[in-house]
Design a protein around this motif. Structure first.
Motif, PDB file in Angstrom:
ATOM      1  N   GLU A 106      -0.495  19.883   9.304  1.00  0.00           N
ATOM      2  CA  GLU A 106      -0.747  20.315   7.942  1.00  0.00           C
ATOM      3  C   GLU A 106       0.376  21.231   7.456  1.00  0.00           C
ATOM      4  O   GLU A 106       0.899  22.050   8.218  1.00  0.00           O
ATOM      5  CB  GLU A 106      -2.086  21.067   7.847  1.00  0.00           C
ATOM      6  CG  GLU A 106      -3.304  20.220   8.201  1.00  0.00           C
ATOM      7  CD  GLU A 106      -3.651  20.273   9.680  1.00  0.00           C
ATOM      8  OE1 GLU A 106      -2.779  20.721  10.478  1.00  0.00           O
ATOM      9  OE2 GLU A 106      -4.765  19.871  10.046  1.00  0.00           O
TER      10      GLU A 106
ATOM     11  N   ILE B 112       2.154  11.613   2.130  1.00  0.00           N
ATOM     12  CA  ILE B 112       1.695  12.583   3.120  1.00  0.00           C
ATOM     13  C   ILE B 112       2.417  13.897   2.896  1.00  0.00           C
ATOM     14  O   ILE B 112       3.652  13.951   2.862  1.00  0.00           O
ATOM     15  CB  ILE B 112       1.940  12.081   4.558  1.00  0.00           C
ATOM     16  CG1 ILE B 112       1.220  10.746   4.794  1.00  0.00           C
ATOM     17  CG2 ILE B 112       1.481  13.125   5.569  1.00  0.00           C
ATOM     18  CD1 ILE B 112       1.451  10.157   6.165  1.00  0.00           C
ATOM     19  N   GLU B 113       1.656  14.971   2.728  1.00  0.00           N
ATOM     20  CA  GLU B 113       2.229  16.302   2.571  1.00  0.00           C
ATOM     21  C   GLU B 113       2.586  16.859   3.951  1.00  0.00           C
ATOM     22  O   GLU B 113       1.782  16.792   4.887  1.00  0.00           O
ATOM     23  CB  GLU B 113       1.225  17.226   1.870  1.00  0.00           C
ATOM     24  CG  GLU B 113       0.921  16.799   0.444  1.00  0.00           C
ATOM     25  CD  GLU B 113      -0.115  17.676  -0.216  1.00  0.00           C
ATOM     26  OE1 GLU B 113       0.006  17.905  -1.433  1.00  0.00           O
ATOM     27  OE2 GLU B 113      -1.049  18.142   0.493  1.00  0.00           O
TER      28      GLU B 113
ATOM     29  N   ILE C 239       5.291   4.692   2.900  1.00  0.00           N
ATOM     30  CA  ILE C 239       4.808   6.059   3.069  1.00  0.00           C
ATOM     31  C   ILE C 239       5.910   7.024   2.659  1.00  0.00           C
ATOM     32  O   ILE C 239       7.049   6.899   3.111  1.00  0.00           O
ATOM     33  CB  ILE C 239       4.394   6.319   4.525  1.00  0.00           C
ATOM     34  CG1 ILE C 239       3.270   5.353   4.938  1.00  0.00           C
ATOM     35  CG2 ILE C 239       3.956   7.769   4.723  1.00  0.00           C
ATOM     36  CD1 ILE C 239       2.882   5.449   6.399  1.00  0.00           C
TER      37      ILE C 239
ATOM     38  N   ARG D  45       1.386   5.272   0.235  1.00  0.00           N
ATOM     39  CA  ARG D  45       0.757   6.480   0.744  1.00  0.00           C
ATOM     40  C   ARG D  45       1.702   7.664   0.584  1.00  0.00           C
ATOM     41  O   ARG D  45       2.931   7.513   0.640  1.00  0.00           O
ATOM     42  CB  ARG D  45       0.386   6.318   2.220  1.00  0.00           C
ATOM     43  CG  ARG D  45      -0.646   5.242   2.504  1.00  0.00           C
ATOM     44  CD  ARG D  45      -0.830   5.059   4.011  1.00  0.00           C
ATOM     45  NE  ARG D  45      -1.197   6.299   4.682  1.00  0.00           N
ATOM     46  CZ  ARG D  45      -1.223   6.445   6.020  1.00  0.00           C
ATOM     47  NH1 ARG D  45      -0.898   5.408   6.796  1.00  0.00           N
ATOM     48  NH2 ARG D  45      -1.582   7.586   6.552  1.00  0.00           N
TER      49      ARG D  45
ATOM     50  N   GLU E 249       0.859  -1.181   0.000  1.00  0.00           N
ATOM     51  CA  GLU E 249       0.000   0.000   0.000  1.00  0.00           C
ATOM     52  C   GLU E 249       0.895   1.231   0.000  1.00  0.00           C
ATOM     53  O   GLU E 249       1.727   1.394   0.900  1.00  0.00           O
ATOM     54  CB  GLU E 249      -0.890   0.014   1.245  1.00  0.00           C
ATOM     55  CG  GLU E 249      -1.731   1.270   1.368  1.00  0.00           C
ATOM     56  CD  GLU E 249      -2.358   1.431   2.739  1.00  0.00           C
ATOM     57  OE1 GLU E 249      -3.045   2.454   2.958  1.00  0.00           O
ATOM     58  OE2 GLU E 249      -2.138   0.559   3.605  1.00  0.00           O
TER      59      GLU E 249
ATOM     60  N   PRO F 288      -2.941   9.566  -4.207  1.00  0.00           N
ATOM     61  CA  PRO F 288      -3.589  10.698  -3.531  1.00  0.00           C
ATOM     62  C   PRO F 288      -2.695  11.269  -2.434  1.00  0.00           C
ATOM     63  O   PRO F 288      -1.910  10.543  -1.814  1.00  0.00           O
ATOM     64  CB  PRO F 288      -4.857  10.077  -2.944  1.00  0.00           C
ATOM     65  CG  PRO F 288      -4.537   8.620  -2.789  1.00  0.00           C
ATOM     66  CD  PRO F 288      -3.611   8.283  -3.914  1.00  0.00           C
ATOM     67  N   ARG F 289      -2.813  12.565  -2.205  1.00  0.00           N
ATOM     68  CA  ARG F 289      -2.046  13.226  -1.146  1.00  0.00           C
ATOM     69  C   ARG F 289      -2.871  13.256   0.141  1.00  0.00           C
ATOM     70  O   ARG F 289      -4.073  13.487   0.124  1.00  0.00           O
ATOM     71  CB  ARG F 289      -1.664  14.644  -1.549  1.00  0.00           C
ATOM     72  CG  ARG F 289      -0.897  14.761  -2.876  1.00  0.00           C
ATOM     73  CD  ARG F 289       0.363  13.916  -2.880  1.00  0.00           C
ATOM     74  NE  ARG F 289       1.249  14.270  -3.982  1.00  0.00           N
ATOM     75  CZ  ARG F 289       1.424  13.532  -5.060  1.00  0.00           C
ATOM     76  NH1 ARG F 289       0.739  12.398  -5.208  1.00  0.00           N
ATOM     77  NH2 ARG F 289       2.270  13.913  -6.007  1.00  0.00           N
ATOM     78  N   GLU F 290      -2.203  13.009   1.264  1.00  0.00           N
ATOM     79  CA  GLU F 290      -2.857  13.046   2.572  1.00  0.00           C
ATOM     80  C   GLU F 290      -2.276  14.186   3.406  1.00  0.00           C
ATOM     81  O   GLU F 290      -1.140  14.631   3.182  1.00  0.00           O
ATOM     82  CB  GLU F 290      -2.630  11.726   3.328  1.00  0.00           C
ATOM     83  CG  GLU F 290      -3.085  10.477   2.609  1.00  0.00           C
ATOM     84  CD  GLU F 290      -2.718   9.229   3.405  1.00  0.00           C
ATOM     85  OE1 GLU F 290      -2.710   9.291   4.661  1.00  0.00           O
ATOM     86  OE2 GLU F 290      -2.419   8.194   2.787  1.00  0.00           O
ATOM     87  N   ARG F 291      -3.044  14.617   4.386  1.00  0.00           N
ATOM     88  CA  ARG F 291      -2.568  15.568   5.387  1.00  0.00           C
ATOM     89  C   ARG F 291      -2.972  15.059   6.755  1.00  0.00           C
ATOM     90  O   ARG F 291      -4.064  14.519   6.914  1.00  0.00           O
ATOM     91  CB  ARG F 291      -3.130  16.970   5.141  1.00  0.00           C
ATOM     92  CG  ARG F 291      -2.644  17.592   3.835  1.00  0.00           C
ATOM     93  CD  ARG F 291      -3.044  19.029   3.713  1.00  0.00           C
ATOM     94  NE  ARG F 291      -2.431  19.648   2.537  1.00  0.00           N
ATOM     95  CZ  ARG F 291      -2.353  20.948   2.322  1.00  0.00           C
ATOM     96  NH1 ARG F 291      -2.874  21.789   3.221  1.00  0.00           N
ATOM     97  NH2 ARG F 291      -1.775  21.430   1.241  1.00  0.00           N
ATOM     98  N   ILE F 292      -2.093  15.213   7.722  1.00  0.00           N
ATOM     99  CA  ILE F 292      -2.354  14.743   9.083  1.00  0.00           C
ATOM    100  C   ILE F 292      -2.756  15.935   9.945  1.00  0.00           C
ATOM    101  O   ILE F 292      -2.063  16.969   9.957  1.00  0.00           O
ATOM    102  CB  ILE F 292      -1.103  14.054   9.663  1.00  0.00           C
ATOM    103  CG1 ILE F 292      -0.679  12.885   8.771  1.00  0.00           C
ATOM    104  CG2 ILE F 292      -1.384  13.571  11.083  1.00  0.00           C
ATOM    105  CD1 ILE F 292      -1.718  11.805   8.583  1.00  0.00           C
TER     106      ILE F 292
END
Length: 425
Positions: free
Chosen positions: A383, A231-232, A352, A229, A227, A375-379
């Motif tokens: 951010e 993360i920005e 990741i 991932r 998988e 896809p881009r993620e943000r935590i």
């Protein structure tokens, strides 16, 4: 198809069965018969494709069936780019050859440790020597490694050997080898330098590519068991983000890739101060420290191994659940090598990548090269606030800020007008 049907002896087939190998991989199906026939082989095989067994198994069979004649000589030489890969291949030789009726002598020759034990081990010669080029050349200079009777030369990770600057050492080592020998060249990619080396080294080689029969193992993993991932995050928030991920996921151990030795030491220090057991792995450590860090990680005595790309190729870490790209790899090819450390042998894994404003363009290039669209993620709470740097104009300067010729002419005309007409003398 079975290993026996490829021409391997019963002791070798029994050894791979003990290890749980059900059937040969594509590169093994192609390479093993060619090596057994004594042909030169030029193979495209990525890490995780089973290439080590593809050359070790037929090599063990040839050496066991035809005992050497010359005393105190080396019969087969395997050259690899890193100490860790050399140690792993040496261990694989022991596992594959455990049932052979005549034990074969294997010596490991790598830098970072004293050469004296290696020189002692080479007394009387050896059936196989697995070495890094620099140490092999040092031992040859001291007449501890006699290469005049080498029957088979293997260059594993040839592209990496050349990219790490071993060209000069390889040239000098090749000059010490007999002209008539079998040559096996394995490489994940084939840049111009590798093609030049292959043309000089190989004689009517069998050309093999796992892509011809199946996608590279790392590519298959990237599409199935791993998988991926993205993360920005801001550059200075990457360590807090890493800590957040370690706290919220039940990962037994995690491999974190960074760009430099300094980065590895810095992140390791931050994690240990936060109570997270971590160790660094990079080329500036002594061999003893590198071996200990890897052993502690594999035994899960430390939770996080923070490594440079010295760990991106060749290392087989059992049941590794996660890989984190703290820094993106410089080479797009190394992206698959890195994430291929997880999701191995059918196990699920997650990879990741931390992407900052300044590395977003580079990650888009990685995506294009590997046909990805992630896809881009943000935590929450982490951010990003950084802005991407302005695009550079291809002619120099910053796009949109560099003055055009018309602008320069207008400014010159305005300046001349402001000075007024010149008086004639």
């Amino acid at each position: 198809m079975t290993f026996t049907s490829l021409g391997l002896s019963e002791p070798l087939a029994r050894a791979v069965a003990d290890l749980g190998y059900d059937a040969p991989t594509p590169i093994q199906r192609e390479a093993i018969p060619a090596v057994l026939r004594g042909r030169d082989v030029w193979a495209s095989a990525r890490t995780g494709s089973g290439k080590t067994a593809a050359f070790v198994l037929p090599l063990l069979q040839a050496l066991s069936e035809h005992p050497g004649r010359a005393p105190k000589q080396i019969r087969a030489l395997v050259l690899v780019p890193t100490r860790e890969l050399a140690a792993q291949i040496s261990e694989a030789i022991g596992r594959y050859g455990r049932h052979l009726p005549r034990p074969l002598k294997t010596c490991l020759a790598v830098g970072g440790v004293s050469a004296n034990p290696q020189m002692m081990a080479l007394r009387g010669g050896a059936d196989l020597v697995v070495a890094t080029p620099g140490r092999a050349l040092d031992l040859a200079k001291q007449n501890a490694l006699r290469l005049s009777s080498v029957e088979t030369l293997v260059l594993d990770e040839a592209d990496r050997l050349l990219s790490l600057g071993f060209t000069d050492e390889l040239t000098r080592l090749l000059a010490l080898l007999p002209a008539r020998r079998q040559n096996l060249l394995f490489s994940a990619t084939f840049p111009r330098a590798v093609q030049t080396l292959a043309a000089q080294l190989l004689h009517e080689p069998v050309r093999l590519s796992v892509e011809a029969s199946a996608p590279p193992a790392d590519s298959q993993q990237a599409q199935s068991t791993i998988e991926q991932r993205v993360i920005e995050v801001d550059t200075d928030k990457r360590t807090p983000l890493l800590r957040r991920l370690l706290e919220t996921h039940a990962w037994s151990h995690v491999l974190v890739f960074v760009a430099s030795r300094h980065g590895a030491d810095h992140v390791t220090l931050k994690l240990n101060r936060a109570g997270i057991p971590a160790a660094a792995l990079h080329g500036e450590l002594s061999q003893g420290a590198r071996t200990q860090a890897l052993a502690d990680f594999q035994a899960q005595r430390v939770k996080v191994l923070v490594a440079t790309d010295v760990a991106s190729r060749g290392l087989d870490i059992a049941q590794l659940p996660a890989v984190v790209n703290y820094d993106l790899p410089r080479s797009t090819v190394d992206y698959l090598h890195r994430i291929g450390r997880t999701g191995r042998a059918g196990q699920a894994g997650v990879a990741i990548s931390f992407v900052t404003a300044s590395t977003e363009a580079h990650f888009r290039l990685i995506e294009r090269r590997h046909h990805l669209a992630l896809p881009r993620e943000r935590i929450a709470g982490l951010e990003p606030t950084e802005s991407a740097p302005p695009a550079l104009d291809p002619h120099g300067g910053v796009k949109g800020k560099r003055k055009s010729k018309k602008d320069k002419l207008r400014e010159a005309a305005a300046a001349a007008a402001a000075q007024g007409p010149k008086r004639k003398s």
